[in-house]
Each structure stands twice: as structure tokens, then as C-alpha cells.
Scaffold this active site. Sequence first.
Site, PDB file in Angstrom:
ATOM      1  N   CYS A 115       3.504  10.098  13.657  1.00  0.00           N
ATOM      2  CA  CYS A 115       3.406  10.280  12.204  1.00  0.00           C
ATOM      3  C   CYS A 115       4.039   9.145  11.408  1.00  0.00           C
ATOM      4  O   CYS A 115       3.520   8.781  10.344  1.00  0.00           O
ATOM      5  CB  CYS A 115       3.950  11.647  11.813  1.00  0.00           C
ATOM      6  N   LYS A 160       1.027  18.447   5.405  1.00  0.00           N
ATOM      7  CA  LYS A 160      -0.171  17.855   6.029  1.00  0.00           C
ATOM      8  C   LYS A 160      -0.497  18.602   7.306  1.00  0.00           C
ATOM      9  O   LYS A 160       0.378  19.241   7.901  1.00  0.00           O
ATOM     10  CB  LYS A 160       0.070  16.373   6.321  1.00  0.00           C
ATOM     11  N   ASP A 209       8.626  14.313   8.645  1.00  0.00           N
ATOM     12  CA  ASP A 209       8.613  15.424   9.623  1.00  0.00           C
ATOM     13  C   ASP A 209       9.950  15.673  10.339  1.00  0.00           C
ATOM     14  O   ASP A 209       9.964  15.869  11.568  1.00  0.00           O
ATOM     15  CB  ASP A 209       7.508  15.188  10.677  1.00  0.00           C
TER      16      ASP A 209
HETATM   17  C1  VGL Z   1       3.549  14.678  15.034  1.00  0.00           C
HETATM   18  C2  VGL Z   1       2.275  15.134  16.878  1.00  0.00           C
HETATM   19  C3  VGL Z   1       1.711  16.226  16.251  1.00  0.00           C
HETATM   20  C4  VGL Z   1       4.573  13.794  14.376  1.00  0.00           C
HETATM   21  C5  VGL Z   1       2.988  15.757  14.381  1.00  0.00           C
HETATM   22  O1  VGL Z   1       5.237  14.240  13.421  1.00  0.00           O
HETATM   23  O2  VGL Z   1       4.737  12.635  14.847  1.00  0.00           O
HETATM   24  N1  VGL Z   1       3.177  14.364  16.265  1.00  0.00           N
HETATM   25  N2  VGL Z   1       2.086  16.531  14.998  1.00  0.00           N
END
Ligand code: VGL
Length: 203
Positions: free
Chosen positions: A153, A108, A10
Amino acid sequence: MTDKALIVIDVQNDFCPGGALAVDGGDEIIPVVNRLIGAFDHVILTQDWHPAGHSSFASSHQGRSPFDTITMPYGEQTLWPDHCIQGTEGAQFHPGLEWTKAELVIRKGFRPAIDSYSAFFENDHQTPTGLAGYLRERGLSDLTLIGLATDFCVAYSALDAIRSGFKATVLLEACRAIDLGGSLSAMTQEMTAEGVVLTERIV
Ligand code: VGL
Ligand code: ZN
């Protein structure tokens, strides 16, 4: 043949300074992430990829604010600001990320009713993303995880990696945390207890 793969979690605009769910120092990791991408034979990226109105957004729940916790059919869920909406600038990889070498991008969080922190299973801990099957079929069993955020994540992915029978190392110099209500120390403890190797930096 190597069994090692780098999983880059991410590294998207919304998790970097100026983004909708900015992680402190999120963009500072980019140079080391790029170095690691260069050093690994196999690179896989994840991309948080929510439809507008996703159930993990506080804006989808009347009277709720970002960072509140609610109970969903699959368990407790933290509510977030709207972030990483499919097709938006915020959902794009950070422009400094050298992603072209990636062999797979796993998206995702695209099911409206369920969030997915982990690259392996959605937050019901049952719905697979397909990543474990992909890695197994390709003989990639020794995983190094980096990216954003350490305590969400990255941690969920590392724990699911171990539970799915992979080796998992988290390289902390290439991660940054959200640290919500002690989440960083809680997830650090859980990762250590479950056999994730936490390494500060590669020497
Ligand atoms: C994430 C919160 C919501 C992350 C993704 O990548 O850690 N955290 N969506
Ligand atoms: Zn998300």
C-alpha cells in the site's frame, strides 16, 4: 502556507503482530509515526476497509490459499487472509497511533469486486478514491508517505502520487514490508525509477 502533507498508510491492528495479515515489526514504527504526525501541519490517514467476503480474500475463492495469485478482470491480484473487515477490531487503527490530529481518513478496498492498495486509485488503476482531488483543492503537493506495508500500500500510493503530479517521499524508518516473493526489492526499484524519493530517516 505549507504545501506538505503526511500520508499515514494503514497503521491498523491486522497489519501489526497478532493481526490477520501481520507485517513483521509493524508496531515498531508507531513511535516514529507519532513523532512525524506531531511535526507535520497536515496529516491524512488511510484505512484498509473491506466488506466480509471481499474478492481479495483467499477464503472467497474455492481451492485458493492466502498469497496465491489469481487473474481478476482488472489484472493480477494476490490473495490475502481475511483482514481489515469493516467495523472489526482488526480494522481499527493500532491503539498506540496518535491519530486525532488527522484532517482526513481515506478508506479504501470497500468495493467487493476490486482491491485497492493505493490511496489514490483502486487496483484497476482507474477508479479514483478522491484523494488527489482533495489534495489539489487544498494546495497540498509535497507528500511524505509512511506506514504499512512498504511494498504494497505504501509503494502503490507513492507511485500513484508521482503519476498524479505530486512530489512523493517514502520515509523508510516509518515503514515495514511484507516482502512476498521479492516484492520489496521490485517495488523499491520501481519507486526509484519513477521518481519517488526514498529516505532512510529524517536527520
Ligand atoms: C495491504 C495487502 C492487502 C497493505 C492491504 O496495507 O499494504 N496489503 N491489503
Ligand atoms: Zn487489504
